[in-house]
Design an enzyme around this catalytic site. Structure first.
Site, PDB file in Angstrom:
ATOM      1  N   THR A 178      13.227  23.260  -1.490  1.00 33.48           N
ATOM      2  CA  THR A 178      12.318  22.305  -0.880  1.00 33.48           C
ATOM      3  C   THR A 178      12.305  22.568   0.613  1.00 33.48           C
ATOM      4  OG1 THR A 178      11.717  19.985  -0.776  1.00 33.48           O
ATOM      5  CG2 THR A 178      14.087  20.460  -0.811  1.00 33.48           C
ATOM      6  N   LYS A 206      10.857  26.886   1.395  1.00 33.59           N
ATOM      7  CA  LYS A 206       9.958  27.519   0.414  1.00 33.59           C
ATOM      8  C   LYS A 206       9.382  28.846   0.917  1.00 33.59           C
ATOM      9  CE  LYS A 206       8.528  23.153  -1.666  1.00 33.59           C
ATOM     10  NZ  LYS A 206       7.397  22.304  -2.078  1.00 33.59           N
ATOM     11  N   ASP A 258       4.473  23.735  -7.936  1.00 30.20           N
ATOM     12  CA  ASP A 258       3.899  22.525  -7.308  1.00 30.20           C
ATOM     13  C   ASP A 258       2.470  22.258  -7.781  1.00 30.20           C
ATOM     14  OD1 ASP A 258       6.125  21.786  -5.824  1.00 30.20           O
ATOM     15  OD2 ASP A 258       5.553  23.035  -4.118  1.00 30.20           O
ATOM     16  N   ALA A 278      -4.262  21.650   5.820  1.00 28.49           N
ATOM     17  CA  ALA A 278      -4.351  23.100   5.608  1.00 28.49           C
ATOM     18  C   ALA A 278      -2.999  23.759   5.869  1.00 28.49           C
ATOM     19  CB  ALA A 278      -5.430  23.699   6.514  1.00 28.49           C
ATOM     20  N   TYR A 327       5.047  10.588  -1.629  1.00 29.17           N
ATOM     21  CA  TYR A 327       5.320   9.362  -2.361  1.00 29.17           C
ATOM     22  C   TYR A 327       6.405   8.592  -1.629  1.00 29.17           C
ATOM     23  CZ  TYR A 327       9.419  11.919  -3.850  1.00 29.17           C
ATOM     24  OH  TYR A 327      10.579  12.642  -3.826  1.00 29.17           O
TER      25      TYR A 327
HETATM   26  P1  ATR Z   1       3.284  21.043   4.889  1.00 31.44           P
HETATM   27  O1  ATR Z   1       4.147  22.182   4.428  1.00 31.44           O
HETATM   28  O2  ATR Z   1       3.796  19.679   4.518  1.00 31.44           O
HETATM   29  O3  ATR Z   1       1.853  21.221   4.524  1.00 31.44           O
HETATM   30  P2  ATR Z   1       2.650  21.885   7.549  1.00 31.44           P
HETATM   31  O4  ATR Z   1       2.470  23.275   7.094  1.00 31.44           O
HETATM   32  O5  ATR Z   1       3.333  21.605   8.834  1.00 31.44           O
HETATM   33  O6  ATR Z   1       3.433  21.030   6.478  1.00 31.44           O
HETATM   34  O7  ATR Z   1       1.196  21.190   7.552  1.00 31.44           O
HETATM   35  C1  ATR Z   1       1.023  19.841   7.863  1.00 31.44           C
HETATM   36  C2  ATR Z   1      -0.449  19.489   7.643  1.00 31.44           C
HETATM   37  O8  ATR Z   1      -0.638  18.089   7.913  1.00 31.44           O
HETATM   38  C3  ATR Z   1      -1.380  20.244   8.561  1.00 31.44           C
HETATM   39  O9  ATR Z   1      -2.607  20.403   7.889  1.00 31.44           O
HETATM   40  C4  ATR Z   1      -1.533  19.246   9.741  1.00 31.44           C
HETATM   41  O10 ATR Z   1      -2.702  19.421  10.509  1.00 31.44           O
HETATM   42  P3  ATR Z   1      -2.744  20.547  11.681  1.00 31.44           P
HETATM   43  O11 ATR Z   1      -2.846  21.874  10.983  1.00 31.44           O
HETATM   44  O12 ATR Z   1      -3.945  20.236  12.457  1.00 31.44           O
HETATM   45  O13 ATR Z   1      -1.459  20.387  12.438  1.00 31.44           O
HETATM   46  C5  ATR Z   1      -1.589  17.947   8.971  1.00 31.44           C
HETATM   47  N1  ATR Z   1      -1.235  16.752   9.754  1.00 31.44           N
HETATM   48  C6  ATR Z   1      -0.006  16.382  10.188  1.00 31.44           C
HETATM   49  N2  ATR Z   1      -0.050  15.194  10.827  1.00 31.44           N
HETATM   50  C7  ATR Z   1      -1.342  14.788  10.782  1.00 31.44           C
HETATM   51  C8  ATR Z   1      -2.055  13.635  11.272  1.00 31.44           C
HETATM   52  N3  ATR Z   1      -1.420  12.661  11.906  1.00 31.44           N
HETATM   53  N4  ATR Z   1      -3.383  13.556  11.046  1.00 31.44           N
HETATM   54  C9  ATR Z   1      -4.028  14.552  10.394  1.00 31.44           C
HETATM   55  N5  ATR Z   1      -3.433  15.673   9.922  1.00 31.44           N
HETATM   56  C10 ATR Z   1      -2.103  15.794  10.106  1.00 31.44           C
END
Ligand code: ATR
Length: 276
Positions: A64, A68, A105, A131, A221
């Site tokens: 996790t 990953k 997943d 994304a 969740y």
């Molecule tokens: P994960 O592995 O959980 O997907 P990550 O790769 O860091 O973690 O990606 C987090 C995602 O949540 C990204 O799409 C991020 O947007 P950005 O690419 O613009 O950073 C999004 N995200 C995080 N906080 C957010 C917020 N408060 N509002 C909108 N999008 C958010």
């Protein structure tokens, strides 16, 4: 003395992981003799811990956050869904001694939607919020359900466009920013894969996004409904679900990969739900 087949989940933090409990319940239910533990593993010791685990006879482990992507880089052999996800959450020792990296997943999410909630994705317009790694991990299994389209919306628009381009050969996927979303609406299914939920935040979602009879699903969740689950209910979703079912389903798929037996998930989901 015969020792039990050994499995684990690696992560940091790992103390609150539900995976040992879920796999214990699966093992009891299916009469499989195994041991599954939670191991606190930081990114900088991942390789050493993975090598030691298998050298000492371990049969497989889950990964996790934040491991990953490292597990993806470490496993030489991967399934296509793990390859495209650029993330591995399930590692399984093979009979020839090699280790196969997989990612359960996306298929966990799809099974929760389809099988547990009767929500078909074929022909549907799907909006995927975020994304990052969570979105990447589920895109191939979602596209395999043959939705009409998937629109990926992200705070950083370029990342959504780039991620969509990577999966464009697998179906109708496009990327945009939140401000452009209204021109693509309405959507029958909206999936939240941003990490915003974890801090109680919501992406800036315009009104009118959700189709009539639409469904919302938050990959995150918690004991309380997430901000996105509440948004879904406030915006007319017929179902607004969180990711507990996906958590159990991705574990069931890992259990199946390791043991060749598919556990019943509904009693486990019901038990975890009752404990919230
Ligand atoms: P994960 O592995 O959980 O997907 P990550 O790769 O860091 O973690 O990606 C987090 C995602 O949540 C990204 O799409 C991020 O947007 P950005 O690419 O613009 O950073 C999004 N995200 C995080 N906080 C957010 C917020 N408060 N509002 C909108 N999008 C958010």
């Amino acid at each position: 003395m015969t020792s039990l087949d050994r499995y684990a989940v690696f992560g940091q933090p790992i103390k609150h992981s539900k995976s040992p409990r879920i796999h214990q319940l699966f093992a009891e239910q299916t009469g499989q003799a195994l041991m599954y533990t939670a191991e606190e593993v930081s990114a900088n010791v991942f390789t050493a811990m993975a090598e030691t685990f298998f050298a000492q006879g371990g049969k497989g482990f889950n990964c996790t956050v934040p491991l990953k992507e490292l597990a993806w880089a470490w496993t030489a052999r991967k399934t296509e869904r793990a390859e495209l996800a650029k993330a591995v959450n399930t590692l399984a020792l093979q009979v020839d001694g090699s280790v196969l990296g997989d990612n359960t997943d996306g298929c966990g999410l799809v099974r929760d939607l389809l099988v547990n909630h009767g929500i078909a994705l074929a022909g549907k317009r799907i909006l995927l919020l975020g994304a990052g790694g969570a979105s990447r991990g589920i895109l191939l299994p979602l596209l395999e359900q043959l939705p009409a389209c998937i629109v990926i919306a992200n705070r950083t628009t370029d990342k959504a466009v780039a991620l969509a381009a990577e999966f464009a050969h697998k179906g109708d996927v496009s990327g945009c920013g939140f401000a452009d979303l209204s021109s693509h609406a309405p959507f029958e299914v909206i999936l939240n894969a941003t990490s915003a939920s974890l801090s109680g935040q919501l992406p800036p979602l315009p009104a009118g996004l959700l189709a009539e009879q639409g469904v919302c699903y938050d990959l995150a969740y918690g004991n309380e409904p997430t901000a996105f689950v509440r948004w879904g209910l406030e915006n007319g979703a017929i179902k607004s679900l969180d990711g507990l079912g996906m958590l159990v389903e991705q574990a069931a798929e890992a259990f199946f990969i390791w043991r060749g037996v598919r556990p019943e998930t509904l009693p486990v989901i019901a038990l975890l739900n009752a404990e919230r």
